[in-house]
Design an enzyme around this catalytic site. Structure first.
Site, PDB file in Angstrom:
ATOM      1  CG  ASN A 113      -1.389   1.251   1.363  1.00 19.21           C
ATOM      2  OD1 ASN A 113      -1.640   1.980   0.667  1.00 19.21           O
ATOM      3  ND2 ASN A 113      -2.361   1.423   2.494  1.00 19.21           N
ATOM      4  CD1 TRP A 114       3.906   1.433  -2.592  1.00 13.55           C
ATOM      5  CD2 TRP A 114       4.027   2.319  -4.652  1.00 13.55           C
ATOM      6  NE1 TRP A 114       4.968   0.798  -3.421  1.00 13.55           N
ATOM      7  CE2 TRP A 114       4.884   1.297  -4.883  1.00 13.55           C
ATOM      8  CE3 TRP A 114       3.527   3.000  -5.849  1.00 13.55           C
ATOM      9  CZ2 TRP A 114       5.504   0.971  -5.955  1.00 13.55           C
ATOM     10  CZ3 TRP A 114       4.150   2.640  -6.971  1.00 13.55           C
ATOM     11  CH2 TRP A 114       5.302   1.758  -6.824  1.00 13.55           C
ATOM     12  CE  LYS A 115       0.248   3.445   4.935  1.00 14.49           C
ATOM     13  NZ  LYS A 115       0.184   3.495   6.223  1.00 14.49           N
ATOM     14  CG  HIS A 173      -5.696   1.769   5.344  1.00 14.78           C
ATOM     15  ND1 HIS A 173      -5.226   2.780   6.478  1.00 14.78           N
ATOM     16  CD2 HIS A 173      -4.698   0.971   4.831  1.00 14.78           C
ATOM     17  CE1 HIS A 173      -4.091   2.338   6.439  1.00 14.78           C
ATOM     18  NE2 HIS A 173      -3.479   1.420   5.748  1.00 14.78           N
ATOM     19  CD  GLU A 179      -2.775   5.384   6.703  1.00 14.33           C
ATOM     20  OE1 GLU A 179      -2.877   5.584   5.649  1.00 14.33           O
ATOM     21  OE2 GLU A 179      -1.856   4.915   7.369  1.00 14.33           O
ATOM     22  CD  GLU A 211      -3.415  -2.777   7.311  1.00 12.94           C
ATOM     23  OE1 GLU A 211      -2.428  -3.057   6.778  1.00 12.94           O
ATOM     24  OE2 GLU A 211      -4.129  -1.723   7.196  1.00 12.94           O
ATOM     25  N   GLY A 258       2.544   1.985  10.844  1.00 12.37           N
ATOM     26  CA  GLY A 258       3.643   3.255  10.377  1.00 12.37           C
ATOM     27  C   GLY A 258       4.284   3.574  11.801  1.00 12.37           C
ATOM     28  CB  SER A 317       5.507  -2.159  11.710  1.00 11.43           C
ATOM     29  OG  SER A 317       4.951  -0.772  12.074  1.00 11.43           O
ATOM     30  N   GLY A 340       2.895  -1.309   4.212  1.00  9.24           N
ATOM     31  CA  GLY A 340       2.777   0.083   3.971  1.00  9.24           C
ATOM     32  C   GLY A 340       4.450   0.770   3.664  1.00  9.24           C
ATOM     33  N   GLY A 341       4.915   0.805   4.733  1.00 13.97           N
ATOM     34  CA  GLY A 341       6.398   1.804   4.551  1.00 13.97           C
ATOM     35  C   GLY A 341       7.479   0.743   3.849  1.00 13.97           C
TER      36      GLY A 341
HETATM   37  C1  PEP Z   1      -0.820  -0.160   6.161  1.00 14.38           C
HETATM   38  O1  PEP Z   1      -0.670   1.143   5.916  1.00 14.38           O
HETATM   39  O2  PEP Z   1      -1.501  -0.724   5.773  1.00 14.38           O
HETATM   40  C2  PEP Z   1       0.549  -0.508   6.731  1.00 14.38           C
HETATM   41  C3  PEP Z   1       0.342  -1.809   7.253  1.00 14.38           C
HETATM   42  O3  PEP Z   1       1.691   0.360   6.814  1.00 14.38           O
HETATM   43  P1  PEP Z   1       2.840   0.067   7.734  1.00 14.38           P
HETATM   44  O4  PEP Z   1       3.403  -1.231   6.902  1.00 14.38           O
HETATM   45  O5  PEP Z   1       3.925   1.028   7.078  1.00 14.38           O
HETATM   46  O6  PEP Z   1       2.665  -0.204   9.268  1.00 14.38           O
END
Ligand code: PEP
Length: 252
Positions: free
Chosen positions: A9-11, A96, A98, A168, A174, A214, A235-236
């Site tokens: 997920n590049w957000k 999500h 966010e 999640e 994050g 993470s 994500g990251g």
């Molecule tokens: C996400 O945004 O779905 C996520 C899991 O981010 P991260 O891996 O950065 O925690």
């Protein structure tokens, strides 16, 4: 046997100058070493068409990070599931944390979005998860159960075949804090039990449940080896080709 999914997920990242290189790096690596799992990147909307072109013929699938619940009309700024389906996008992420936090998306609203995506045959990655406060008060099962019941449990077994669930925990997204493999397994097993009670045994056995929060090369192996963890939503670490590809390798 459930086929694992590693989804990035590049957000609202990366910049326009970098996304093509990142996509190309991922595609060429996947071409030289065919993965044994599904591999997906969900870029920001403006990059989707170009990414679909780049990924053509490779194992990389392209998804969207959001969609509206109407298929067309006067909804300035929105993108419909029909439009994504017309582009042959492979998945859409819905719910999500966010989106829930910054855009006020409720479970009832998400139910409409899930229905609209499935109406046009667009597979859904539905996110659920508890906040830190909810985890600390030990109400994570109640919270996740409610999210799933309100947005998903009206679906038929047939519709559920196009649904992937991503657990999640919000406190792990994050933040660098990861759920322990035991915490992840416990919640995934709970979700599978809910699926068997509220949808069907067949759905419980077939539905892929991803962990997100993470996930990185250093912790992926232990998380992905849990019995009920069928992949990751990342994500990251999906913004670094090497890290993302290392997680893909770990998944198979
Ligand atoms: C996400 O945004 O779905 C996520 C899991 O981010 P991260 O891996 O950065 O925690």
């Amino acid at each position: 046997m459930r086929r694992k999914i590693i989804a990035g997920n590049w957000k609202m990242n990366p910049g326009a100058a970098d996304f093509k290189n990142l996509c190309q790096d991922i595609c060429s690596q996947l071409e030289s070493e065919e993965p044994n799992c599904e591999v997906l990147i969900c870029p920001p909307f403006p990059y989707i068409v170009s990414m679909l072109e780049t990924a053509k013929g490779s194992a990389l699938q392209i998804g969207a990070q959001n969609a509206y619940f109407e298929q067309k009309g006067a909804y300035t700024g929105e993108v419909s599931p029909q439009m994504l389906s017309d582009l042959s996008v492979n998945y859409v992420i819905l719910g999500h944390s966010e989106r829930r936090k910054y855009f006020g998306e409720t479970d009832a609203f998400l139910r409409l979005k899930v229905d609209a995506a499935l109406e046009v045959g667009l597979p859904v990655i539905f996110c659920c998860g508890e906040s830190l406060e909810e985890r600390e008060s030990d109400s994570q099962a109640e919270v996740v159960g409610k999210q799933l019941r309100k947005a998903l449990f009206h679906l038929s077994e047939e519709s559920f075949a196009k649904v992937v669930i991503a657990y999640e925990p919000v406190w792990a997204i994050g933040t660098g804090k990861t759920a322990s493999p035991q915490q992840a397994q416990e919640m995934h097993e709970f979700i599978r039990t809910l699926l068997s009670k509220n949808v069907s045994q067949k759905t419980a056995e077939a539905c892929r449940i991803l962990y997100g929060g993470s996930m990185k090369p250093a912790n992926a192996a232990e998380l992905l080896s849990q019995k009920d963890v069928d992949g990751g939503l990342i994500g990251g670490a999906s913004l670094k080709a090497n890290d993302f590809l290392a997680i893909v390798k770990t998944a198979g």
